[in-house]
Design an enzyme around this catalytic site. Structure first.
Site, mmCIF file in Angstrom:
data_model
loop_
_atom_site.group_PDB
_atom_site.id
_atom_site.type_symbol
_atom_site.label_atom_id
_atom_site.label_comp_id
_atom_site.label_asym_id
_atom_site.label_seq_id
_atom_site.Cartn_x
_atom_site.Cartn_y
_atom_site.Cartn_z
ATOM 1 N N CYS A 208 -10.210 -2.613 -23.683
ATOM 2 C CA CYS A 208 -10.088 -1.962 -22.380
ATOM 3 C C CYS A 208 -9.138 -2.716 -21.444
ATOM 4 O O CYS A 208 -8.963 -2.337 -20.292
ATOM 5 C CB CYS A 208 -11.457 -1.762 -21.731
ATOM 6 S SG CYS A 208 -12.325 -3.295 -21.438
ATOM 7 N N HIS B 11 0.820 -1.213 0.000
ATOM 8 C CA HIS B 11 0.000 0.000 0.000
ATOM 9 C C HIS B 11 0.852 1.260 0.000
ATOM 10 O O HIS B 11 0.473 2.285 -0.541
ATOM 11 C CB HIS B 11 -0.947 -0.002 1.206
ATOM 12 C CG HIS B 11 -2.147 -0.844 0.964
ATOM 13 N ND1 HIS B 11 -2.582 -1.792 1.855
ATOM 14 C CD2 HIS B 11 -2.982 -0.899 -0.082
ATOM 15 C CE1 HIS B 11 -3.648 -2.382 1.353
ATOM 16 N NE2 HIS B 11 -3.910 -1.855 0.184
ATOM 17 N N ASN C 163 -6.954 -8.615 -20.758
ATOM 18 C CA ASN C 163 -6.356 -9.238 -19.560
ATOM 19 C C ASN C 163 -6.882 -10.667 -19.413
ATOM 20 O O ASN C 163 -6.131 -11.605 -19.164
ATOM 21 C CB ASN C 163 -6.716 -8.460 -18.290
ATOM 22 C CG ASN C 163 -6.304 -7.007 -18.375
ATOM 23 O OD1 ASN C 163 -5.466 -6.668 -19.183
ATOM 24 N ND2 ASN C 163 -6.897 -6.163 -17.554
ATOM 25 N N ASP C 164 -8.206 -10.786 -19.575
ATOM 26 C CA ASP C 164 -8.796 -12.119 -19.464
ATOM 27 C C ASP C 164 -8.699 -12.898 -20.760
ATOM 28 O O ASP C 164 -8.484 -14.107 -20.739
ATOM 29 C CB ASP C 164 -10.268 -12.005 -19.030
ATOM 30 C CG ASP C 164 -10.374 -11.813 -17.529
ATOM 31 O OD1 ASP C 164 -9.665 -12.527 -16.802
ATOM 32 O OD2 ASP C 164 -11.139 -10.942 -17.082
ATOM 33 N N ARG D 204 -3.473 -15.154 -14.917
ATOM 34 C CA ARG D 204 -2.891 -13.829 -15.051
ATOM 35 C C ARG D 204 -2.181 -13.354 -13.786
ATOM 36 O O ARG D 204 -1.487 -12.348 -13.803
ATOM 37 C CB ARG D 204 -3.951 -12.806 -15.498
ATOM 38 C CG ARG D 204 -5.081 -12.605 -14.537
ATOM 39 C CD ARG D 204 -6.252 -11.851 -15.173
ATOM 40 N NE ARG D 204 -6.354 -10.466 -14.752
ATOM 41 C CZ ARG D 204 -7.415 -9.703 -14.941
ATOM 42 N NH1 ARG D 204 -8.469 -10.176 -15.604
ATOM 43 N NH2 ARG D 204 -7.442 -8.467 -14.529
ATOM 44 N N GLU E 244 -13.984 -11.473 -23.692
ATOM 45 C CA GLU E 244 -12.860 -11.858 -22.840
ATOM 46 C C GLU E 244 -12.588 -13.350 -22.883
ATOM 47 O O GLU E 244 -11.671 -13.841 -22.253
ATOM 48 C CB GLU E 244 -13.147 -11.498 -21.379
ATOM 49 C CG GLU E 244 -13.664 -10.096 -21.169
ATOM 50 C CD GLU E 244 -13.766 -9.731 -19.708
ATOM 51 O OE1 GLU E 244 -12.732 -9.383 -19.125
ATOM 52 O OE2 GLU E 244 -14.883 -9.797 -19.153
ATOM 53 N N ARG F 120 -15.000 0.048 -13.561
ATOM 54 C CA ARG F 120 -15.008 -1.250 -12.864
ATOM 55 C C ARG F 120 -15.814 -1.100 -11.573
ATOM 56 O O ARG F 120 -15.264 -0.768 -10.526
ATOM 57 C CB ARG F 120 -13.585 -1.681 -12.519
ATOM 58 C CG ARG F 120 -12.744 -2.115 -13.698
ATOM 59 C CD ARG F 120 -11.400 -2.614 -13.214
ATOM 60 N NE ARG F 120 -10.690 -3.404 -14.192
ATOM 61 C CZ ARG F 120 -9.677 -2.952 -14.937
ATOM 62 N NH1 ARG F 120 -9.270 -1.712 -14.810
ATOM 63 N NH2 ARG F 120 -9.079 -3.752 -15.797
ATOM 64 N N ARG G 156 -19.460 -0.969 -16.437
ATOM 65 C CA ARG G 156 -19.430 -2.429 -16.515
ATOM 66 C C ARG G 156 -20.158 -2.989 -15.300
ATOM 67 O O ARG G 156 -19.877 -2.590 -14.164
ATOM 68 C CB ARG G 156 -18.002 -2.938 -16.536
ATOM 69 C CG ARG G 156 -17.997 -4.457 -16.503
ATOM 70 C CD ARG G 156 -16.651 -5.051 -16.612
ATOM 71 N NE ARG G 156 -15.896 -4.931 -15.379
ATOM 72 C CZ ARG G 156 -14.632 -5.350 -15.267
ATOM 73 N NH1 ARG G 156 -14.026 -5.843 -16.326
ATOM 74 N NH2 ARG G 156 -14.003 -5.238 -14.139
HETATM 75 C C1 PEP Z 1 -9.871 -7.418 -18.931
HETATM 76 O O1 PEP Z 1 -10.065 -8.595 -18.590
HETATM 77 O O2 PEP Z 1 -9.067 -7.087 -19.832
HETATM 78 C C2 PEP Z 1 -10.591 -6.342 -18.254
HETATM 79 C C3 PEP Z 1 -10.508 -5.098 -18.684
HETATM 80 O O3 PEP Z 1 -11.304 -6.658 -17.134
HETATM 81 P P1 PEP Z 1 -10.622 -6.939 -15.683
HETATM 82 O O4 PEP Z 1 -9.163 -6.592 -15.804
HETATM 83 O O5 PEP Z 1 -11.338 -6.071 -14.738
HETATM 84 O O6 PEP Z 1 -10.863 -8.390 -15.520
HETATM 85 MG MG MG Z 2 -11.782 -9.050 -17.354
#
Ligand code: PEP
Ligand code: MG
Length: 595
Positions: free
Chosen positions: A516, A200, A468-469, A479, A445, A307, A343
């Site tokens: 995103c 933190h 990311n997913d 991840r 995703e 988010r 979202r």
């Molecule tokens: C993603 O998965 O790329 C995304 C933007 O959602 P999160 O990172 O919140 O899972």
């Molecule tokens: Mg995601």
């Protein structure tokens, strides 16, 4: 161990956690640490000692509330929320039971008992093979130190909120509650012996934009108050007695950084358009309502990903529809007429709620493949409906859109759309205003969503690719797992082909596609994403200016050539090299900074 270089400078190496460079005199903290010693008490004094413990906890609780309020005002609720975790430590039944039992059984003072029991907890956490939990040890010790200080009537020796001259703080560790209250005008930067990137304290340093280096090992013992150091938050260095040559070199880096920042300011109000006229929508990712101001400041064209799950974390009860409405409408009103894509709840995976009603009884074997996001929402429909109603109500105040996370099949999309229609009907019947034309989109995703993108595209107004997913599910790479991080590969040909398929399906049905995930915030990925035909990028707010700068210096035609090459290439490394080369050629000054 620090190294001595040829010019006699002593260099301490650590982990860079907050960028920037500063030079100044050192203030060393923590050397005045109080010693707590064991004192026994008489049997008859046990009730009085338990009472003292209660008073100490009360005093600590009220100090933490006060700090939390100050931090909320100065830095926003997200940063202040860590003190929720501190307050929870004070209510931890196992910890408190351990302390009271030790006072009663061993007949020792409250401060000794608290110190010993909290330290035992800290050492257990420290031994766990989980970086995140290990770094929470700092929070536990911070609270424990505060309780003990209150019990023995000791105040912090140096009040960092009232420093008289600028300095660089060096400490063994800096508690988040101290970091949060640093006087930004007086503390030029800080370095600590311990800590990691996700502690933190590191997060706070980035929020405060103070250069910081952690993990300097024994620096707080080897450096002394009044010495002059240069702290390099880009490379994780602390240089004792920097020579004129070093200062000159760093001065040049700073100058280059300043002139680059000036260029970024000049394009603040300009669109993200390529040299050959292709316009890209550049929006921002946010996690709480207060972030809307930063989006404007950075020149983002609205929010491409809000988010909302952060509204549901670090608390014990669900946020009401009204509380959610307030948050959503605040962002919508602040950014109007720019769009705000909200979202719906993506709890689960690594975002585990502490809310009593929805906390899971047992841990899942594969949380990222489990009860997460839209799956959770469709099962917990009361929670989902409250959120949908709150979003719909906020749509009366600005340009609001809804986006569903983790769609894996058509059924999830149609069920969610039906729920939206039901919520609309309820609001209509009650005469509550909302935007009848509110647009709905789906996150892409999961590979299965890509493969049925044509069916999805018929039922939504936009796609946003969560890379990311998408990367984790395509390559079967968790991840969060650092052991297999080398396999987490955004330029893997499979990932690029899935992005291409998504864009093509969207365009066939006349809808747009954004990205995103973090891939859109990586300068090296921009030519590829543009070349693959992506229409919007939603990125972390501080990166909006440099990414816009890159886009304005690229040609879409060159990006398309790169993407065509990538779609036929077998080597992800080669794709990455080529994309990086294109960015470096287009925006060489982006990489001339302090790296
Ligand atoms: C993603 O998965 O790329 C995304 C933007 O959602 P999160 O990172 O919140 O899972
Ligand atoms: Mg995601």
């Amino acid at each position: 161990m620090p190294e001595r270089n040829a010019t006699g400078e002593l260099i301490f190496r650590g982990i860079p956690v907050s960028s920037g460079v500063c030079v100044g005199k050192i203030l060393v903290l923590g050397q005045q640490r109080v010693q707590i010693t064991r004192h026994e008490i008489a049997e008859a004094d046990v009730p009085r000692e338990l009472d003292r413990l209660e008073q100490g906890l009360l005093a600590t609780r009220s100090q933490l509330h006060e700090i939390q309020q100050q931090v909320t005002q100065a830095m926003g609720a997200k940063d202040a929320s860590i003190f929720e975790a501190h307050l929870l430590v004070l209510d931890d039944p196992t910890l408190l039971e351990g302390v009271t039992r030790m006072i009663a059984d061993d007949k020792v003072t409250a401060e000794w008992a608290f110190h010993v029991v909290a330290e035992r907890f800290a050492q257990t956490l420290e031994a766990l093979p989980d970086d995140y939990l290990r770094e929470r040890v700092a929070d536990l010790r911070d609270v424990a130190g505060r309780v003990v200080n209150n019990l023995i009537g000791h105040n912090d020796a140096v009040d960092l909120t009232r420093l008289k001259e600028p300095c660089i703080v060096i400490a063994h560790d800096l508690a988040p509650s101290i970091t949060a209250r640093l006087d930004k005008k007086m503390v030029l930067g800080f370095g600590t012996d311990v800590g990691g990137k996700t502690s933190h304290t590191a997060i706070m340093a980035r929020s405060l934009r103070i250069p910081a280096v952690v993990g300097l090992q024994h620096a707080s013992h080897e450096l002394h108050a009044g010495q002059t150091v240069l702290l390099d938050g880009f490379n994780g260095l602390v240089i004792l007695n920097p020579t004129d040559q070093t200062l000159f070199e760093y001065g040049q880096i700073e100058e280059r950084q300043k002139s680059f920042d000036e260029r970024l300011r000049e394009i603040h109000d300009q669109p993200a358009v390529t040299l050959d006229g292709a316009q890209i929508t550049l929006s921002a990712n946010i996690e709480e309502a207060a972030d809307a101001a930063e989006v404007k400041l950075a020149g983002g064209e609205g929010v491409g990903l809000f988010r909302t799950e952060f509204l549901f974390l670090n608390r014990s009860t669900l946020p009401s529809e009204e509380e959610q409405y307030q948050a959503y409408q605040q962002v919508a009103a602040a950014l109007k007429p720019d769009p705000v894509i909200i979202r719906t709840l993506d709890l689960g995976g690594d975002k585990l709620p502490t809310i009593v009603d929805i906390a899971q009884d047992t841990a899942e074997m594969n949380p990222f493949l489990g009860w997460r996001a839209i799956r959770f929402c469709l099962q917990e429909s009361a929670i989902f409906r409250a959120q949908l109603r709150a979003i719909l109500r906020a749509s009366a105040e600005g340009n609001v859109k809804i986006m569903y996370p983790m769609i894996s099949g058509l059924e999830e999309l149609t069920q969610s759309n039906e729920l939206v229609e039901q919520c609309k009907a309820e609001l209509r019947a009650a005469g509550v205003p909302f935007d009848e034309n509110l647009e709905i989109g789906a996150m892409i995703e999961i590979p299965s969503a890509v493969m049925i993108a044509d069916s999805l595209a018929k039922r939504v107004k936009f796609f946003s690719i969560g890379t990311n997913d998408l990367i984790q599910y395509t390559l079967a790479v968790d991840r969060l797992n650092e052991k297999i991080a080398y396999l987490y590969d955004p330029t893997h040909p499979a990932v690029l082909r899935l992005i291409k398929l998504t864009v093509e399906a969207a365009h066939r049905h006349g809808i747009w596609t954004g990205v995103c995930g973090e891939m859109a915030s990586d300068p090296a990925m921009i030519p590829l994403l543009l070349g693959l035909g992506v229409d919007e990028l939603s990125i972390t707010p501080p990166l909006v200016p440099p990414i816009k700068y890159i886009i304005r210096r690229l040609k879409l035609s060159e990006c398309k050539e790169l993407a065509d090459f990538a779609l036929n290439c077998e080597s992800s490394a080669e794709i990455l090299t080529r994309s990086q080369a294109l960015v470096s050629r287009a925006a060489p000054d982006l990489f001339g900074g302090a790296h």
